[in-house]
Structures are given as structure tokens and as C-alpha cells.
Design a protein around this motif. Structure first.
Motif, PDB file in Angstrom:
ATOM      1  N   ALA A   1      -8.740   8.048   3.650  1.00  0.00           N
ATOM      2  CA  ALA A   1      -8.736   7.833   5.098  1.00  0.00           C
ATOM      3  C   ALA A   1      -8.833   6.347   5.426  1.00  0.00           C
ATOM      4  N   ALA A   2      -9.596   5.599   4.625  1.00  0.00           N
ATOM      5  CA  ALA A   2      -9.751   4.165   4.870  1.00  0.00           C
ATOM      6  C   ALA A   2      -8.416   3.437   4.731  1.00  0.00           C
ATOM      7  N   LEU A   3      -7.575   3.857   3.775  1.00  0.00           N
ATOM      8  CA  LEU A   3      -6.270   3.219   3.602  1.00  0.00           C
ATOM      9  C   LEU A   3      -5.360   3.510   4.783  1.00  0.00           C
ATOM     10  N   VAL A   4      -5.462   4.728   5.337  1.00  0.00           N
ATOM     11  CA  VAL A   4      -4.677   5.059   6.531  1.00  0.00           C
ATOM     12  C   VAL A   4      -5.094   4.154   7.693  1.00  0.00           C
ATOM     13  N   LEU A   5      -6.405   3.908   7.825  1.00  0.00           N
ATOM     14  CA  LEU A   5      -6.900   3.017   8.866  1.00  0.00           C
ATOM     15  C   LEU A   5      -6.380   1.594   8.658  1.00  0.00           C
ATOM     16  N   VAL A   6      -6.342   1.145   7.409  1.00  0.00           N
ATOM     17  CA  VAL A   6      -5.810  -0.187   7.099  1.00  0.00           C
ATOM     18  C   VAL A   6      -4.361  -0.296   7.544  1.00  0.00           C
TER      19      VAL A   6
ATOM     20  N   LEU B   1       0.826  -1.204   0.000  1.00  0.00           N
ATOM     21  CA  LEU B   1       0.000   0.000   0.000  1.00  0.00           C
ATOM     22  C   LEU B   1       0.863   1.258   0.000  1.00  0.00           C
ATOM     23  N   ILE B   2       1.922   1.245   0.828  1.00  0.00           N
ATOM     24  CA  ILE B   2       2.798   2.416   0.915  1.00  0.00           C
ATOM     25  C   ILE B   2       3.446   2.708  -0.433  1.00  0.00           C
ATOM     26  N   PHE B   3       3.997   1.670  -1.075  1.00  0.00           N
ATOM     27  CA  PHE B   3       4.658   1.885  -2.364  1.00  0.00           C
ATOM     28  C   PHE B   3       3.653   2.180  -3.470  1.00  0.00           C
TER      29      PHE B   3
END
Length: 363
Positions: free
Chosen positions: A138-143, A125-127
Motif C-alpha cells: 500500500a505504501a508503494l501505491v501511495l508513493v 517502481l512500476i517496472f
């Protein structure tokens, strides 16, 4: 009569899906326990990995030949310029990911390996955000927070924690994020013609072998050359058993890739993602029961937190695909990163090439 036919079709599809999931579990869980079992007596994981790569290359080359004979169409062969410039970075990252993962089995338990390797989704996800393959939400930050928090809880005060092994697995997960991002970018280049997993494996393995060789030469070369299990063997029977065990691992690695592809091509990438979540649970339960891995309540809570993050990402991917009218080939990474990006992109040419794939599988 029509309703009866629909019921039969539904039951058949359910049985087929269950069979493919079980086949995927056999190869995926099997190769994890195989690696742990073999490294207990054979302390050369990099050599083991290189031999596996050679076996995968052999089987992919044989599959290409069978497909070419049956379809009477030539398989893609890249030029040296494209091969070295576009494939080499992906091959090097893949070699390091697999090599470090297998190396870690010398030090860590199967449960710690399984949990830490699940964090590969975090790095993917980061890359993906760095290379703008995903949009920041925001949902990806929560993941990310759920997976990172779960990983911390699983390793906190673990009685079987090993710093060196954990660093190897975490490094493999980090490189895995680079690996699958590069793989996705590689598969975006339709002009290369590597959407077929047979062709992709065929082109990746030689460079992976060469990329891993310097690491093998430095850390294992001298020890292996003086080992009585390989080069200075005195018991032919022992040598044949060792080589047979190593060859078996190559077959499992090749079978894993194609079991994933069969599952995705007959169902969906979402099915593979969900199956991957339950696979992690099965692996931990088997590790605790068969190998005696010690997992505390806090570790289980951390694992549950990590799986909740992965499950949330899978749900978001499903909603995103449904909202767009179908799966997006270049967006959304699943919870089972191994080969999923490759497989999802392969679905684009399924209508033209599905018959070729299953000829290679002997169906």
C-alpha cells in the motif's frame, strides 16, 4: 582521550560526507545547466550525446588500464554472445533515456526538465513490480500517487510548458524505468562480472553509441553535415571551441558517475538518495534565479508533493534495510535513479575492490 578521538572521527566523517555531496552536486547540477546552455547555440543534442558516450568510453578504458596495471589483475571482457544478448537491451534503453533527455533541452526549461525527470522513480517502481523486483504494498501505491499528482500539479497551466519537450522528457523517464530495471537484472548475473562501474561503463558505451546512431542519422545527420559549426566550418577557432565544449560535457558525465560512486562507497546509498532530493530543490532554485524560469505557487506545491512521495520511498527503503539487518542489493530503488542501482550493487565487492576504484580516481 577516547571521547576526543571519537569527536574528531565524527567531524572528519561529516566533513568528508559534505565534501562528497558537494562534489556530486557540482557534477550533477553542472551537467544539467551545461546541457541547457549548450543546446541554446548547438542544436544537435543527439550528436552531443554520442560524443559524450565516446568520451566516457575513453575515460573508462583508461581507468581500466590504470587499475589493471596497479592491481596486476585482468579486467573482465565479455564474450560476443553474452555482450549482445545480455548487455545490448540495457545499452539500448540507456542510450534512448540519455538521448531523449538531452534532446528535450531544445524545448523545455531546466525546472520542467528537473521535475519531469524526477518521475523516473515512478516508472522504476512500476517496472520493478512488473518484473517482481519489488513487492506490491500500500505504501508503494501511495508513493506512485504522490509523484504522479505532483507531476500533474507542476505542469498544470505552466506558462513555460512545451508539449513536445514534455513528451521527450516523459518518454525518457519511461524508458529510464526500463533502463534501471534491466540494469538491476544485469547486475544480478554475478557470472558476468560487471559489478564494477568502470567495467559496466566500458561495456555499455559502444552499444549505446550504435543504438543512438540511427536516431541521430534520421533527425540530425543531414543538418549536421551542412552545419558550419562542424563539417563545413570556416572558422577554425569556432570549431575548436565547439569541440572543446562538447568534450567538457563528456568529462562532466564521467565525473557524475564516479562522484555518485564515491558518495555511496564512502557513506551509503541512502545518503545519495537524500542528497538527490535536496539536489532537485537546489536545481529549481538556481533555474528560477539564474535562468528566469517561471514557477507558480501551484507548481511549487506540485514539486513539494512529488518530493514527499520520493522522500516516503527513501524512508521506506531505509526502514526495510534496517529491518533486514542491512541494505538489500536487489531491492529498493532510491530517489536518484542515475547509477544508484549500479553503485549499490558495487558495494557488494567493496571489500575486495575498493582500492582498485580509488586508484582509478587518482587517490
Amino acid at each position: 582521550m577516547g571521547r576526543w578521538a571519537l569527536d574528531v572521527a565524527f567531524v572528519w566523517k561529516a566533513v568528508l560526507t559534505l565534501g562528497l555531496v558537494l562534489l556530486y552536486y557540482c557534477f550533477s547540477i553542472g551537467i544539467t545547466f551545461y546541457n541547457k546552455w549548450l543546446t541554446k547555440s548547438f542544436h544537435f543534442p543527439l550528436f552531443m550525446t554520442m560524443l559524450h558516450l565516446a568520451v566516457i568510453f575513453l575515460f573508462s578504458a583508461l581507468s581500466r588500464a590504470l587499475v589493471q596495471c596497479s592491481s596486476h589483475r585482468a579486467r573482465v571482457v565479455l564474450s560476443w554472445a553474452d555482450y549482445l544478448r545480455r548487455v545490448a537491451p540495457t545499452a539500448l534503453a540507456t542510450a534512448l533515456d540519455v538521448g531523449l533527455s538531452n534532446w528535450s533541452f531544445l524545448y523545455v526549461t531546466v525546472s520542467l526538465y528537473t521535475m519531469t525527470k524526477s518521475s523516473a522513480v515512478l516508472f522504476i517502481l512500476i517496472f520493478s513490480l512488473i518484473f517482481r523486483l519489488e513487492e506490491l504494498r500500500a505504501a508503494l501505491v501511495l508513493v506512485v500517487l504522490l509523484i504522479a499528482g505532483g507531476l500533474f500539479m507542476f505542469t498544470y497551466k505552466s506558462t513555460q510548458f512545451n508539449v513536445e519537450g514534455f513528451a521527450l522528457v516523459l518518454g525518457a523517464s519511461f524508458i529510464g524505468g526500463i533502463r534501471w530495471t534491466l540494469t538491476q537484472m544485469l547486475l544480478q548475473k554475478a557470472e558476468l562480472g560487471l559489478q564494477n562501474p568502470i567495467d559496466t561503463m566500458f561495456h555499455l558505451q559502444p552499444l549505446m553509441f550504435l543504438g543512438l546512431f540511427p536516431l541521430f542519422a534520421v533527425f540530425e545527420g543531414l543538418h549536421l553535415s551542412t552545419s558550419e559549426k562542424i563539417f563545413r566550418f570556416q572558422d577554425t577557432g569556432l570549431l575548436l571551441r565547439v569541440l572543446g565544449s562538447l568534450f567538457l560535457g563528456g568529462i562532466l558525465a564521467f565525473g557524475l558517475g564516479f562522484s555518485e560512486f564515491l558518495l555511496v562507497s564512502r557513506t551509503s546509498s541512502l545518503t545519495l538518495s537524500i542528497a538527490g532530493i535536496f539536489k532537485e530543490v537546489c536545481t529549481l532554485l538556481l533555474a528560477a534565479h539564474l535562468l528566469g524560469d517561471q514557477i507558480s505557487l501551484l507548481n511549487w506545491l506540485g514539486f513539494a508533493l512529488c518530493l514527499s512521495g520520493i522522500s516516503l520511498h527513501v524512508a521506506l527503503k531505509a526502514l526495510h534495510s534496517r529491518g533486514d539487518g542491512g541494505p538489500k542489493p536487489l531491492k529498493g530503488l532510491g530517489s536518484s535513479p542515475d547509477l544508484e542501482l549500479l553503485l549499490r550493487n558495487s558495494q557488494q565487492e567493496e571489500g575486495d575492490n575498493e582500492e582498485e576504484y580509488f586508484v582509478a580516481q587518482g587517490q
